[in-house]
Design a protein around this motif. Structure first.
Motif, PDB file in Angstrom:
ATOM      1  N   GLY A   2       0.816  -1.201   0.000  1.00 10.42           N
ATOM      2  CA  GLY A   2       0.000   0.000   0.000  1.00 10.42           C
ATOM      3  C   GLY A   2       0.852   1.253   0.000  1.00 10.42           C
ATOM      4  N   THR A   7      -3.034   5.763   7.539  1.00  9.71           N
ATOM      5  CA  THR A   7      -4.154   4.947   7.072  1.00  9.71           C
ATOM      6  C   THR A   7      -5.331   5.084   8.013  1.00  9.71           C
ATOM      7  OG1 THR A   7      -2.722   3.297   6.002  1.00  9.71           O
ATOM      8  CG2 THR A   7      -4.919   2.568   6.654  1.00  9.71           C
ATOM      9  N   LEU A 182      -8.957   1.755   4.530  1.00  9.96           N
ATOM     10  CA  LEU A 182      -9.263   0.337   4.462  1.00  9.96           C
ATOM     11  C   LEU A 182     -10.585   0.140   5.190  1.00  9.96           C
ATOM     12  CD1 LEU A 182      -5.757  -1.131   5.418  1.00  9.96           C
ATOM     13  CD2 LEU A 182      -6.588  -0.415   3.162  1.00  9.96           C
ATOM     14  N   ARG A 230      -8.980   0.149  -0.011  1.00 12.14           N
ATOM     15  CA  ARG A 230      -9.395  -1.249  -0.137  1.00 12.14           C
ATOM     16  C   ARG A 230     -10.700  -1.448   0.623  1.00 12.14           C
ATOM     17  NH1 ARG A 230      -5.917  -0.719  -3.190  1.00 12.14           N
ATOM     18  NH2 ARG A 230      -3.958  -1.880  -3.473  1.00 12.14           N
ATOM     19  N   TYR A 232     -12.656  -4.515   2.301  1.00  8.04           N
ATOM     20  CA  TYR A 232     -12.574  -5.908   2.729  1.00  8.04           C
ATOM     21  C   TYR A 232     -14.000  -6.405   2.937  1.00  8.04           C
ATOM     22  CZ  TYR A 232      -7.580  -5.316   3.110  1.00  8.04           C
ATOM     23  OH  TYR A 232      -6.256  -5.096   2.811  1.00  8.04           O
ATOM     24  N   ARG A 280      -9.886  -3.779  -6.213  1.00 11.15           N
ATOM     25  CA  ARG A 280      -9.550  -3.276  -4.883  1.00 11.15           C
ATOM     26  C   ARG A 280     -10.527  -3.759  -3.817  1.00 11.15           C
ATOM     27  NH1 ARG A 280     -10.142   2.074  -5.105  1.00 11.15           N
ATOM     28  NH2 ARG A 280     -10.513   2.389  -7.316  1.00 11.15           N
ATOM     29  N   VAL A 282     -11.364  -6.777  -1.530  1.00 13.51           N
ATOM     30  CA  VAL A 282     -10.641  -7.943  -1.005  1.00 13.51           C
ATOM     31  C   VAL A 282     -11.642  -8.870  -0.308  1.00 13.51           C
ATOM     32  CG1 VAL A 282      -8.745  -8.720   0.453  1.00 13.51           C
ATOM     33  CG2 VAL A 282      -8.630  -6.464  -0.654  1.00 13.51           C
ATOM     34  N   LEU A 293      -5.011 -10.912   6.257  1.00 16.54           N
ATOM     35  CA  LEU A 293      -5.027 -10.002   5.110  1.00 16.54           C
ATOM     36  C   LEU A 293      -4.671  -8.575   5.530  1.00 16.54           C
ATOM     37  CD1 LEU A 293      -8.273 -11.289   3.355  1.00 16.54           C
ATOM     38  CD2 LEU A 293      -5.958 -11.402   2.392  1.00 16.54           C
ATOM     39  N   LEU A 294      -5.239  -8.125   6.645  1.00 19.46           N
ATOM     40  CA  LEU A 294      -4.964  -6.764   7.098  1.00 19.46           C
ATOM     41  C   LEU A 294      -3.541  -6.631   7.628  1.00 19.46           C
ATOM     42  CD1 LEU A 294      -8.378  -5.894   8.780  1.00 19.46           C
ATOM     43  CD2 LEU A 294      -7.385  -4.801   6.761  1.00 19.46           C
ATOM     44  N   ARG A 296      -1.001  -8.186   6.462  1.00 16.83           N
ATOM     45  CA  ARG A 296      -0.176  -8.089   5.267  1.00 16.83           C
ATOM     46  C   ARG A 296      -0.256  -6.696   4.652  1.00 16.83           C
ATOM     47  NH1 ARG A 296      -2.478 -12.128   2.024  1.00 16.83           N
ATOM     48  NH2 ARG A 296      -1.642 -13.524   3.604  1.00 16.83           N
ATOM     49  N   GLU A 297      -1.454  -6.145   4.578  1.00 14.65           N
ATOM     50  CA  GLU A 297      -1.634  -4.819   3.981  1.00 14.65           C
ATOM     51  C   GLU A 297      -0.956  -3.734   4.800  1.00 14.65           C
ATOM     52  OE1 GLU A 297      -2.801  -2.008   1.266  1.00 14.65           O
ATOM     53  OE2 GLU A 297      -3.119  -4.164   1.081  1.00 14.65           O
ATOM     54  N   HIS A 299       1.585  -4.236   6.846  1.00 12.73           N
ATOM     55  CA  HIS A 299       2.973  -4.622   7.103  1.00 12.73           C
ATOM     56  C   HIS A 299       3.220  -4.828   8.599  1.00 12.73           C
ATOM     57  CE1 HIS A 299       3.312  -3.396   2.989  1.00 12.73           C
ATOM     58  NE2 HIS A 299       3.098  -2.133   3.285  1.00 12.73           N
TER      59      HIS A 299
END
Length: 302
Positions: A2, A7, A182, A230, A232, A280, A282, A293-294, A296-297, A299
Motif C-alpha cells: 500500500g 491509514t 481500508l 481497499r 474488505y 480493490r 478484497v 489479510l490486514l 499483510r496490507e 505490514h
C-alpha cells in the motif's frame, strides 16, 4: 504494497469486527425472541424495533441492565482480530493507523464489547445509533434525526457514506490527511461507503448531502476513490449464506444490479474504472483470514 502515509482503518461492527449481530445476539441471550418477532411482523423500523424489544424485555421478562451487559460481554470477538487492532494502533510515525467504527448497532453495545476486550481506547471514533440507560432500561435512537438524502438504499437512520465523508472532511480540516482508507464490512449498509471509497465522492450518495460534503460532483478529494483504498468485503456467514455487500459490489461492478447506483457508476466511471475498482475489493470469509489479510496490507508482524 500500500501507499506510504497515514491509514484510516474503518470497521463495520456486526459480522465484521465481532462474530455476531449484536442486536439479535442480545435479544436471544435475553430470551426476547418472541417480542422481537412480533415487532418485526408489525413492520417496525430496525432501530425502533430494538428500542421496543429492550423495553418490553425489561417490562415483561424482568431483564435487567446486568443481563444486557452479561450478554454483551459474552459476544464473540475473534482473538486474532483483537490482536490485529492492538498491533495496528501501536504503529507510530507517518504510517500510523487510525481506527474508527461505523455501525448500525448502538453506542452502549459497542463500547461495552470493546471495553470488555480491552480495545475501546484503541478506537478513535465510534459512529452508531445513540443509546443510554434510563431507569435500568436501555433506550436506543437513530443516528440521523433528519433525512440523509442518500439514494444507495441506506437505512433511514444511518448513511455510513455520509458519516465517512464528514469524518474525513473534519479530520482533513484539522490537519490529518489519509493516504488511504481500508474499510471492512459485510452488509447492505456498507455498500454506500464502499462505493464512495472505490469510485469517489461525486458518486457517493446520488448527489445528496454526502456528495456535497466532499465537494459535490467535481473531482473528489483523496482518499475518496483513491487507488490505495481497499474494501474488505465478507463473502459469507458461518452458515454459508452470502453477505449482501459482496453481492451488491459484484452486481455494481458488472452493471447488472438494476439499481440507480449501478447506472450512475457505469456512467461516471466506465467499464475500465469499474474493473480497477473491483480489483480493490478484497474478499474474506473468516475472521482469522481477515486478520492475516490486514496484517499483510499494514505490514504488521504475524
Amino acid at each position: 504494497m500500500g501507499p506510504a502515509g497515514r491509514t484510516l482503518l474503518a470497521w463495520d461492527f456486526d459480522w465484521s469486527l465481532i462474530e455476531e449481530n449484536s442486536d439479535t445476539w442480545v435479544i436471544g441471550q435475553l430470551g426476547a425472541d418472541e417480542i422481537y418477532r412480533k415487532g418485526r411482523e408489525a413492520g417496525m423500523p430496525w432501530t425502533q424495533l430494538m428500542d421496543h424489544t429492550l423495553r418490553e424485555a425489561a417490562a415483561l421478562l424482568g431483564r435487567t441492565r446486568e443481563d444486557v451487559e452479561a450478554a454483551l460481554q459474552a459476544t464473540p470477538l475473534h482473538p486474532e482480530l483483537a490482536d490485529l487492532l492492538r498491533a495496528a494502533a501501536a504503529v507510530e510515525g507517518g504510517e500510523a493507523v487510525d481506527i474508527v467504527v461505523l455501525s448500525d448497532a448502538n453506542t452502549v453495545y459497542i463500547d461495552t464489547i470493546l471495553a470488555h476486550h480491552g480495545l475501546r481506547q484503541l478506537v478513535a471514533e465510534v459512529h452508531t445509533n445513540p443509546a443510554e440507560w434510563r431507569g435500568g432500561v436501555l433506550r436506543v435512537g437513530p443516528y440521523h434525526s433528519k433525512p440523509h438524502s442518500c439514494s444507495r438504499r441506506c437505512p433511514a437512520n444511518l448513511c455510513k457514506g455520509k458519516v465517512l465523508l464528514e469524518l474525513l472532511e473534519r479530520r482533513r480540516a484539522a490537519g490529518r490527511q489519509y493516504s488511504r482508507v481500508l474499510y471492512v464490512g459485510d452488509g447492505r449498509g456498507d455498500f454506500c461507503p464502499a462505493v464512495l471509497l472505490l469510485h469517489g465522492g461525486g458518486t457517493a450518495a446520488g448527489g445528496g448531502d454526502a456528495a456535497a460534503a466532499d465537494g459535490g460532483g467535481g473531482g473528489s478529494q483523496s482518499p475518496c476513490g483513491g487507488s490505495g483504498n481497499r474494501v474488505y468485503a465478507r463473502q459469507e456467514y458461518p452458515d454459508g449464506l452470502p453477505c449482501s455487500l459482496s453481492v451488491m459490489l459484484r452486481n455494481e461492478a458488472h452493471g447488472d444490479g438494476g439499481s440507480p447506483a449501478s447506472a450512475s457508476v457505469a456512467a461516471v466511471a466506465g467499464r475500465q474504472a469499474g474493473a480497477e475498482a473491483e480489483a480493490r475489493v478484497v474478499p474474506w470469509r473468516r475472521p482469522q483470514e481477515l486478520a492475516q489479510l490486514l496484517r499483510r496490507e499494514l505490514h504488521l508482524a504475524a
